[in-house]
Design a protein around this motif. Structure first.
Motif: not given
Length: 522
Positions: A453-465
């Motif tokens: 899960a993303q920690v900060g929600l102020d900006e949207r990030r794309v996860f790369h494993a």
């Protein structure tokens, strides 16, 4: 004018010897029948072939002067000599040559100085020649000596020949004067004396301190008793090809501190008992090629010696081999031929011959009965490095660390297993890369299916494993993805495991690399 004979009566045989001595002519009393002329049956020969030892002694001590223009000498064949041939302390100026004679008593040459002494094909009770000096050849070819040969501290300027001879150690009921009995200066029991090699009843040849300037040729010799050659010097070599030495004690050959230009115990040389050459100095070759060496406890004791070339390729080998603290120029052996323990601590060699497979050589250094010893591994690794086999050198040093691990306490042993598993103690650094790639692939697959899960929600990030797993494995965060994404559920254990494994791999790689780069490991 000739001197009168110092005997009231001479037998016809003695008269012939007496008259022939001034000119050095041969006196042959043989019949020509091989069975009748066998010296082993000489005790049955009659008066016509019997010569008293006193007659020979008198001649050798000057009872008859030499003829003008001739060289006097005692040359006698096929005689039965009775009594003690006592030439101790004498200074003999003529040669003594006996052929196919039967000597029922002792030949005593202790402290004598003599020209060449030759006994060929004779049957002799005993020879005592301690501290004698022989200016020429001392020969016992094809002779049988029933109660031992004593040559301790003798000096032979020519050859010493025992080819085809048969020697027997003195029996325990021999004359007390010849036995090393209890001495107030040596307050040892009989058992202790036997252990130290002082009991003459176990030695067919007692020759400690013997010096031979010419070659010592003992090929095809047979003994019932050992060879005691402590401190002997063979300036032109000792040759024991095809000799059979049956030790009646624990040792067949006792040659501590012997010096020789070469020693050949080869071509069928057989020793029943220990061959001991501790502290020997051999400037040429010491060969056990095709030898038969057998002692269930200790077969070869070759510690503290210096040899230019050691050929250790016996046909049969039983028992322990001790090479500890020896220095060998060239070693030719077959590690598979060692059935028992091999003591190699302190053993140094300059070169190995024989094309032995690496696995057999590696097993050779692990045969020490005292367990792990670092020096044999380091010596072998140094040899492989010198010939350019760096990979084999690293394999030897890895085997050294694994052997050492067994001597450590449990915590250090566990750490050693981890270091071995991770990077092979630094000698297999590619293992760290293999483990890293395996963990990276596993983490990438897991987090691709169960993203954190993303920690900060102020900006949207794309996860790369892939980069996320890589960031977990590297001890110091490179991509700063650990703080941006939080694993959920059971993947938290995966993330923590990857972080721990990253630290372990890094630590192992640094520790192993430090060990490899140390000069002492090179």
């Amino acid at each position: 004018m000739r001197r009168s004979r110092p005997f009231w009566r001479l037998t016809p045989a003695e008269r012939r010897v007496w008259d022939a001595y001034p000119s050095g002519d041969w006196v042959d009393l043989r019949t020509g029948d091989c069975r009748k002329d066998d010296p082993a049956e000489g005790g049955r020969w009659g008066r016509d072939r019997t010569v008293r030892a006193g007659v020979l002694t008198a001649l050798l001590l000057g009872a008859q002067p030499p003829e003008d223009g001739r060289v006097a000498g005692l040359r006698l064949a096929g005689a039965r000599i009775t009594g003690l041939v006592n030439l101790s302390d004498a200074n003999l100026t003529t040669k003594l040559h006996l052929l196919n004679c039967h000597i029922g008593g002792t030949i005593a040459l202790s402290d004598a100085t003599t020209k060449g002494v030759r006994f060929r094909g004779c049957d002799i009770h005993r020879i005592r020649a301690a501290r004698c000096t022989v200016d020429g050849l001392f020969e016992l070819d094809s002779c049988t000596v029933h109660a031992g040969v004593r040559l301790d501290n003798a000096h032979i300027s020519g050859q010493f020949r025992l080819a085809g001879a048969r020697l027997f150690a003195p029996r325990s009921d021999s004359s007390p004067s010849e036995s090393f009995k209890s001495d107030p200066r040596r307050p040892y029991s009989d058992t202790e004396q036997r252990e130290r090699g002082w009991d003459q009843h176990h030695w067919a040849l007692w020759a400690g301190g013997l010096t031979v300037d010419g070659g010592a040729f003992c090929r095809d010799m047979r003994t019932e008793g050992g060879l005691r050659l402590i401190g002997a010097r063979f300036n032109s070599g000792l040759y024991l090809q095809r000799a059979v030495i049956k030790g009646t004690g624990s040792q067949a050959v006792y040659a501590d501190h012997m010096q020789a230009s070469s020693v050949e115990c080869s071509e069928g040389f057989t020793a029943e008992g220990t061959v001991r050459m501790r502290g020997a100095r051999i400037s040429g070759v010491l060969s056990f090629n095709n030898a038969v060496l057998g002692d269930e406890r200790r077969c070869l004791h070759l510690s503290h010696m210096q040899v230019d070339e050691l050929i250790l390729t016996p046909a049969s080998l039983k028992g322990e081999v001790n090479l500890a603290y020896s220095r060998i120029g060239v070693l030719l052996d077959n590690p598979r031929a060692y059935p028992g323990d091999v003591r190699l601590n302190g053993f140094v060699f300059e070169s190995l011959r024989g094309g032995t497979p690496f696995a057999h050589r590696l097993g050779w250094v692990a045969k020490d009965p005292d367990g792990y010893r670092p020096q044999p591994y380091e010596q072998l690794a140094s040899w492989y490095r010198r010939i350019g086999h760096d990979q084999d050198a690293r394999r030897v040093l890895l085997a050294k660390q694994r052997a050492r691990r067994g001597t450590l306490r449990l915590p250090s042993r566990v750490a050693g297993y981890l270091l071995d598993l991770a990077v092979g103690y630094g000698y297999r650094p590619w293992l760290a890369g293999a483990w890293f790639a395996l963990l990276l692939a596993a983490g990438t697959i897991i987090f691709a299916g169960h993203p954190p899960a993303q920690v900060g929600l102020d900006e949207r990030r794309v996860f790369h494993a892939f980069p996320y797993t890589l960031d977990l494995l590297v001890p110091v965060s490179v991509f700063e993805l650990r703080g941006a994404w939080e694993p959920v559920g059971w993947t938290q254990w995966v993330a923590n495991t990857l972080i721990a494994c990253g630290w372990i791999l890094a630590t192992a790689l640094i520790a192993g690399g430090t060990r490899v780069l140390r000069p002492s490991s090179a």
